[in-house]
Design a protein around this motif. Sequence first.
Motif, PDB file in Angstrom:
ATOM      1  N   PHE A 153      -5.879 -13.168 -12.107  1.00  0.00           N
ATOM      2  CA  PHE A 153      -6.740 -12.612 -11.060  1.00  0.00           C
ATOM      3  C   PHE A 153      -5.900 -11.915  -9.981  1.00  0.00           C
ATOM      4  O   PHE A 153      -6.311 -10.900  -9.426  1.00  0.00           O
ATOM      5  N   LEU A 154      -4.730 -12.493  -9.697  1.00  0.00           N
ATOM      6  CA  LEU A 154      -3.829 -11.868  -8.725  1.00  0.00           C
ATOM      7  C   LEU A 154      -3.394 -10.491  -9.216  1.00  0.00           C
ATOM      8  O   LEU A 154      -3.431  -9.507  -8.478  1.00  0.00           O
ATOM      9  N   LYS A 155      -3.034 -10.426 -10.473  1.00  0.00           N
ATOM     10  CA  LYS A 155      -2.593  -9.161 -11.075  1.00  0.00           C
ATOM     11  C   LYS A 155      -3.734  -8.129 -11.063  1.00  0.00           C
ATOM     12  O   LYS A 155      -3.500  -6.937 -10.821  1.00  0.00           O
ATOM     13  N   LEU A 156      -4.942  -8.603 -11.306  1.00  0.00           N
ATOM     14  CA  LEU A 156      -6.090  -7.688 -11.375  1.00  0.00           C
ATOM     15  C   LEU A 156      -6.723  -7.465 -10.001  1.00  0.00           C
ATOM     16  O   LEU A 156      -7.735  -6.765  -9.889  1.00  0.00           O
ATOM     17  N   LYS A 157      -6.127  -8.095  -8.989  1.00  0.00           N
ATOM     18  CA  LYS A 157      -6.611  -7.982  -7.600  1.00  0.00           C
ATOM     19  C   LYS A 157      -8.064  -8.441  -7.474  1.00  0.00           C
ATOM     20  O   LYS A 157      -8.893  -7.821  -6.821  1.00  0.00           O
ATOM     21  N   ILE A 158      -8.363  -9.553  -8.159  1.00  0.00           N
ATOM     22  CA  ILE A 158      -9.698 -10.152  -8.055  1.00  0.00           C
ATOM     23  C   ILE A 158      -9.562 -11.389  -7.159  1.00  0.00           C
ATOM     24  O   ILE A 158      -8.755 -12.279  -7.463  1.00  0.00           O
TER      25      ILE A 158
END
Lengths: 77, 336
Positions: free
Chosen positions: A69-74
């Motif tokens: 989620f961090l990588k996908l900015k969620i």
Amino acid sequence: MNTKKILNSIYEELEIESVKELDLKTVYKDLDEWDSMSVIILIGFFEENFSITISGETLNELTTFGDLFLKLKINDK
Amino acid sequence: MINCEISNIEFVLPSVLLDNNFFKANHPEYNFNKFEKNVGIKSRHVCADNESTLTLAINAINKLINKNNIDKNNIDFLILCTQSPEYMLPTTSCIIQERCGLPNSIGAFDINLGCSGYTYGLSIAKAMIGSGQAKNVVLVTSETYSKYINKKDLINSLLFGDAATATLISKSEYNGIENFIFGTDGAGYDKLIVKNNFFNKATTAPEKTYSNFNVYTDNNLYMDGPEVFNFTLDKIPTLVEEIYKKNKTNNEAISKYIFHQANMMLLEFVRRKAKIDKSKMFYSLSNTGNTVSNTIPIALKEYSKIRPNNDEKIVLAGFGVGLSWCGGIINLKNKI
């Protein structure tokens, strides 16, 4: 959709039975149900719901849903 | 412009039928129910040792000729689409000409394309007829990927099947084949590949693994499933829009969508992204699996058996190895 709801949706999409629920610390690759089909289902899930394209390589490099989620900015903000 | 249409299609499957139970014994830990539910494949046919691209292609053409009372002397062009040719050279279609008793006056060549091969082939046939160089073109697809797949590669063994098809495309008053769109992205050449070829085939290529159930050497088929999936989701919904535009039509005028039958899950994602009504999407892979360039003609034939007897506009789209894609519109008025 907040992260909890997203994790619940992923839980259903991947037909998880080996754990009661998913959280940000869950190492997805350690789930009993994790296989090449799960990779495709997860890629499709993010593409369809968030128009985000994730590569198989990215899923391979990361470990937890929190990392993902961090990588996908969620996030919940 | 001279028009043409698809007159007939026939297909053949090789003799060895492998259902999912066949693989269960060696892979008790794999969730076959999940595979069947998501991927939609229950069984597939693969070649016995004495079967090959050539024998399957000959059987498909003979079936086409015999079942539909076609005069061989009226055939003036043969196109074979395959990525598993009988020999490095000569061209397999030349051997087929002789073995099927087709006239020496025909033109014959092979095209090396995978899942986009049938739609490419239709477009080539249309161009040959449209330019007055041919009146009856036989387009053959014949693929034996099972010979490339490592016996320990469970996933690709489950996904792919072997088959051959033969389609007669004939000059016609009826505009049966409309305009097609093409696309190529060679940057993805290594996403679906058999790395070693006739010249550098290694006898002791090291075994490699990816995911839990894929084993291969460079002599075998390798597929990067996630990247092929991403490519398809990126390109095919856009291709569908381009097909409408090129043919000055829209989704309301289309009665059916017949896409390369890669797997059910992928087709469903593409369908939803392209905003195609579920009732208009045709699926035909449960008993044959992904047969590469054969999937569209097999699905067309299966659909023809149940379709209503009226004029129909159908979108076809092939996509995969290359990476390559091609799609367009055909019109059907009769059973094929």
